[in-house]
Enzyme design. Structure first.
Site, PDB file in Angstrom:
ATOM      1  N   ASP A 482      -1.978   2.127  42.865  1.00  0.00           N
ATOM      2  CA  ASP A 482      -0.859   1.789  43.748  1.00  0.00           C
ATOM      3  C   ASP A 482       0.497   1.977  43.075  1.00  0.00           C
ATOM      4  O   ASP A 482       1.494   2.234  43.747  1.00  0.00           O
ATOM      5  CB  ASP A 482      -0.995   0.381  44.344  1.00  0.00           C
ATOM      6  CG  ASP A 482      -1.198  -0.710  43.326  1.00  0.00           C
ATOM      7  OD1 ASP A 482      -1.321  -0.402  42.126  1.00  0.00           O
ATOM      8  OD2 ASP A 482      -1.246  -1.891  43.730  1.00  0.00           O
TER       9      ASP A 482
HETATM   10  C1  LAN Z   1      -1.402  -6.646  37.038  1.00  0.00           C
HETATM   11  C2  LAN Z   1      -0.031  -6.450  37.492  1.00  0.00           C
HETATM   12  C3  LAN Z   1       0.164  -5.403  38.526  1.00  0.00           C
HETATM   13  C4  LAN Z   1      -1.026  -5.265  39.428  1.00  0.00           C
HETATM   14  C5  LAN Z   1      -0.709  -4.546  40.746  1.00  0.00           C
HETATM   15  C6  LAN Z   1      -0.074  -3.182  40.558  1.00  0.00           C
HETATM   16  C7  LAN Z   1       0.268  -5.386  41.570  1.00  0.00           C
HETATM   17  C8  LAN Z   1      -2.000  -4.428  41.518  1.00  0.00           C
HETATM   18  O1  LAN Z   1      -1.747  -3.917  42.791  1.00  0.00           O
HETATM   19  C9  LAN Z   1      -3.046  -3.702  40.725  1.00  0.00           C
HETATM   20  C10 LAN Z   1      -3.378  -4.471  39.442  1.00  0.00           C
HETATM   21  C11 LAN Z   1      -2.161  -4.747  38.547  1.00  0.00           C
HETATM   22  C12 LAN Z   1      -1.847  -3.480  37.798  1.00  0.00           C
HETATM   23  C13 LAN Z   1      -2.432  -5.837  37.505  1.00  0.00           C
HETATM   24  C14 LAN Z   1      -3.765  -5.985  36.904  1.00  0.00           C
HETATM   25  C15 LAN Z   1      -3.997  -7.231  36.030  1.00  0.00           C
HETATM   26  C16 LAN Z   1      -2.787  -7.628  35.217  1.00  0.00           C
HETATM   27  C17 LAN Z   1      -2.430  -6.486  34.297  1.00  0.00           C
HETATM   28  C18 LAN Z   1      -1.659  -7.868  36.207  1.00  0.00           C
HETATM   29  C19 LAN Z   1      -1.910  -8.974  37.205  1.00  0.00           C
HETATM   30  C20 LAN Z   1      -0.596  -8.398  35.286  1.00  0.00           C
HETATM   31  C21 LAN Z   1      -1.356  -9.250  34.233  1.00  0.00           C
HETATM   32  C22 LAN Z   1      -2.844  -8.932  34.401  1.00  0.00           C
HETATM   33  C23 LAN Z   1      -3.599  -8.902  33.071  1.00  0.00           C
HETATM   34  C24 LAN Z   1      -5.089  -8.795  33.352  1.00  0.00           C
HETATM   35  C25 LAN Z   1      -3.289 -10.133  32.250  1.00  0.00           C
HETATM   36  C26 LAN Z   1      -4.115 -10.289  31.037  1.00  0.00           C
HETATM   37  C27 LAN Z   1      -5.290 -11.111  31.339  1.00  0.00           C
HETATM   38  C28 LAN Z   1      -6.561 -10.767  31.184  1.00  0.00           C
HETATM   39  C29 LAN Z   1      -7.570 -11.484  31.940  1.00  0.00           C
HETATM   40  C30 LAN Z   1      -6.987  -9.707  30.258  1.00  0.00           C
END
Ligand code: LAN
Length: 753
Positions: A482
């Protein structure tokens, strides 16, 4: 500034490491190897903080020197992030939604950063900063007093008002995970154990059972720190990386975040590496447990966990595997040569991750762990350690409450893409007033497009990324379905607007499309970083306990919609490029969207809270193939679902609890502008025929706009892995203005106020 102790009381640090300790003991604590307690103050001077935007690498700087502070004045953005007054003039009161968009943009424009994007805090999770601070501590990375001071302030500000503990995220109830890790963080940065806040937090921790009741990741960090014995950590065998690729559970099939965390975790687990003992570590062994540290049966507590932390209880299968690993595999079958091979291959994969991101790493969890691995493997003064230390700075953020870790190294590309679309939806892209802001945004996306695949893509199991965009920036360089889509739409929109140059030529646009086309799952849906590589049964191996849906890629209406709309827009302008594949992709995706609709008519959201967020996207998907309220039962049901949740005041209000529980739950603070915008956008995309409910919501958004054009922060907007919440502070600008702009375009003659 006077040096004060945090609570004035002398630190209580009984020496308990003497007994049975085989390790060399040092007085070194923090701030390098100085044998003194680290300096920590009551607060810093907020007029001295600056956020540097170095081509979208964010780092915070504290200017102790008056001259330096004068030479580098605070910007509006700095002040805004820090919660300092901006002293902006009141704008003429908005008489209609389009005026409100203009006022909003006038404010938002001031926050655009020099490289052309928008920054923001990206906090929420309460387990990220502890990982970084523990990694700093065990690698003897100096922590400046102003960082320590503001970390202390943040954690105190975010302690639960009643019990003084911390939860998994800022809105959550106190848990062992949150409390043990944040308490430890405070101690490591120099807060005394007998500070009243610490006494209170400790009491809560003890009431929850103490550190032995912590989930796996906390047990891992506390073992690295030497506060726990490695026997308490459920196995993280790096030899799994040696499995042939065809094996159904091979780690390359796991969700990218879990496999990139498992990797360094496995390396350190295999080495059973522990930090050098210090007074603080010794003291923590006494503070964190309800039982006598010397007598703890470590192995017996591998599976001990407080119910509050046990969101995803381990499956019988995982428990059996763990038992076999501990009792059969480790003692009898794990040969030295196998261990060596597993550690070497893990180490190489870690190097590839570091090289592919220039040590920025996927996110702060593996970033912090990779730092420790490099310290253990390459030594304290190696390039890898130094570079990790530098890049870890980019996870940190300062706000009015203090310093904490962002969930990623920023939200740069994502927010910038939405900002551009907001202007487009309001029909203002051709208005010269916004040209400079939009031009800078376009230049930013041009700079941030990922131009090449990673080196040895297949070897390190990475997805094609050429032509894509990351969520944050190209240094991190992980394309997400996305994020590529939203950025691409924004580029196309601007480049097709008269007056904007073509910075990204057709070939680069085709690269993005070619990459996007690789993202579809066999079911028609899209996931986040990669198409899924294994089934959801893999969740049986979820060892983290605190998160759900973490082991593999799932199917997301949000991501699917973004790709559908990007492909549709592209197809309009380039009808000849891979047109057949695009048409089939869209058809299959929209078909999948319909199957994902819940019986109540809404869609479950995985990245925003919750049904409101995903329903907005799903309705947009349907509308992209002409399915709207009048002609589609799916769109109709979606609209009815949204309308059934509209509140008396015209707004919508969904709580993060909905993500955890899988059912719509209202937020106790009432209507939220962000959620209201999502619902309205969904209704407008579906061409809901009655304007009245939409108008009511629009009025609520307009009423909440401040005289300077901004909206204020309300409840948390985002989520991941079902249980952990994360802030998207720019949504209160981008989505509100998008809803207002769409309304203005669709109903130019409707009077709202
Ligand atoms: C994010 C942030 C952005 C998010 C969107 C683009 C909004 C979504 O549509 C797809 C998934 C994604 C890229 C995403 C995946 C997981 C993230 C990276 C996070 C929520 C920000 C932090 C999170 C990450 C997993 C945090 C670290 C924690 C662990 C459990 C490893």
């Amino acid at each position: 500034m006077a040096r004060k102790k945090v609570n004035g009381a002398a630190p209580v640090q009984e020496d308990i490491c003497e007994k049975g300790s085989t390790k060399k003991r040092t007085n070194a604590d923090l701030n390098g190897h100085a044998a003194k307690r680290p300096r920590i103050e009551d607060k810093t001077d907020y007029s001295r903080w600056r956020m540097r935007d170095d081509e979208s690498r964010h780092t915070w700087h504290y200017l102790e020197d008056d001259e330096a502070a004068k030479d580098w004045p605070q910007t509006y953005a700095d002040k805004y992030f820090l919660g300092l007054p901006l002293d902006l003039p009141e704008l003429p009161k908005a008489k209609n939604p389009l005026d409100a968009v203009r006022n909003g943009l006038t404010f938002f424009e001031k926050l655009q950063l020099p490289s052309g994007h928008w920054g923001c805090e990206y906090g929420g999770p309460m387990f990220l900063l502890p990982g970084i601070v523990i990694a700093w501590y065990v690698t003897k990375t100096p922590i400046p007093w102003y960082f320590a001071t503001e970390i202390k302030n943040y954690l105190f500000a975010r302690a639960h008002p009643e019990d003084g503990g911390w939860g998994l995220h800022i809105e959550g109830e106190s848990s062992v995970f949150g409390t043990v890790l944040n308490y430890t963080t405070l101690r490591l940065i120099g807060v005394d154990a007998d500070h009243p806040n610490m006494v209170k937090a400790r009491a809560t921790l003890h009431k929850l059972g103490g550190a032995t009741h912590a989930p796996h990741w906390a047990k891992f960090w506390l073992s690295v720190l030497g506060v726990m014995n490695w026997d308490i950590v459920n196995p993280v065998p790096p030899e799994l990386w040696l499995l042939p690729d065809w094996v159904p559970i091979a780690p390359w099939r796991w969700w990218i975040h879990i496999r990139q965390v498992f990797l360094p975790m496995g390396y350190l687990w295999s080495k059973r590496w522990q930090a050098e003992e210090t007074d603080t570590i010794c003291s923590l062994r006494k503070e964190l447990f309800v039982e006598d540290w010397e007598k703890i049966n470590w192995a017996g507590h591998r599976n001990t966990i407080h119910p509050m932390d046990n969101y995803h209880p381990k499956s019988w299968l995982l428990n059996t595997i763990n038992w076999l690993l501990v009792n059969v595999w480790n003692p009898y079958m794990r040969t030295n040569s196998l261990v060596k091979k597993a550690e070497e291959w893990s180490s190489e994969l870690i190097d590839m991750e570091d090289a592919n991101t220039d040590y920025a790493d996927l996110a702060p969890v593996n970033g912090a762990m990779n730092l420790v691995v490099c310290y253990v493997r390459d030594g304290p003064d190696s390039y890898s350690v130094r570079r990790h230390r530098e890049r870890a700075q980019e996870f940190l953020w300062v706000k009015d409450e203090g310093m904490f870790s962002n969930g990623t190294n920023g939200v740069q590309c994502w927010d910038t893409a939405f900002a551009i679309q907001t202007v487009m939806d309001a029909g203002l892209t051709e208005d010269p007033r916004w040209r400079p802001m939009l031009m800078k945004s376009l230049e930013y996306l041009d700079n941030q497009q990922i131009r090449e695949n990673v080196k040895d893509q297949a070897k390190c199991y990475r997805q094609q990324r050429k032509g894509g965009w990351a969520f944050s920036n190209k240094d991190q360089g992980y394309a997400v379905s996305d994020c590529v889509s939203e950025a691409l739409k924004s580029v196309i929109i601007l480049q097709k607007t008269p007056g904007f140059p073509t910075l990204i030529d057709d070939q680069r646009i085709f690269d993005a499309i070619d990459t996007l086309l690789t993202y579809q799952n066999p079911t028609g849906s899209c996931s986040s970083y990669e198409p899924y590589r294994a089934g959801t049964w893999m969740e049986m191996l979820n060892a983290a306990e605190v998160f759900g849906n973490i082991m593999v890629e799932y199917e997301y209406p949000e991501c699917t919609t973004a790709v559908v709309t990007a492909l549709s827009l592209f197809h309009k302008h380039w009808p000849d490029h891979r047109s057949k594949e695009i048409k089939i992709f869209i058809e299959r995706a929209v078909k999948w969207i319909k199957t994902a609709q819940k019986p109540h008519g809404g869609w479950y959201g995985s990245w925003g809270v919750c049904f409101t967020y995903a329903t907005m996207f799903a309705l947009e998907s349907l509308s992209s193939t002409g399915e709207v309220y009048e002609n589609s039962k799916h769109a109709k049901k979606g609209c009815e679902f949204l309308l059934s949740k509209q509140r008396e005041d015209g707004g919508w209000s969904e709580s993060y609890r909905a993500c955890e529980l899988g059912e719509y739950i209202e937020h106790h603070t009432g209507s939220q502008v962000v959620m209201t915008s999502w619902a309205l956008i969904g209704l407008m995309k579906a061409k809901y025929p009655d304007v009245e409910p939409i108008k009511k919501g629009i009025k609520l958004i307009m009423d909440r706009q401040q005289p300077n054009g901004e909206w204020l922060q309300e409840a948390i907007e985002g989520v991941f892995n079902k249980s952990c919440m994360i802030s998207y502070p720019n949504y209160k600008f981008t989505f509100t203005m998008k809803a207002l702009g769409m309304f203005a375009q669709r109903y130019p003659d409707e009077k709202v106020v």
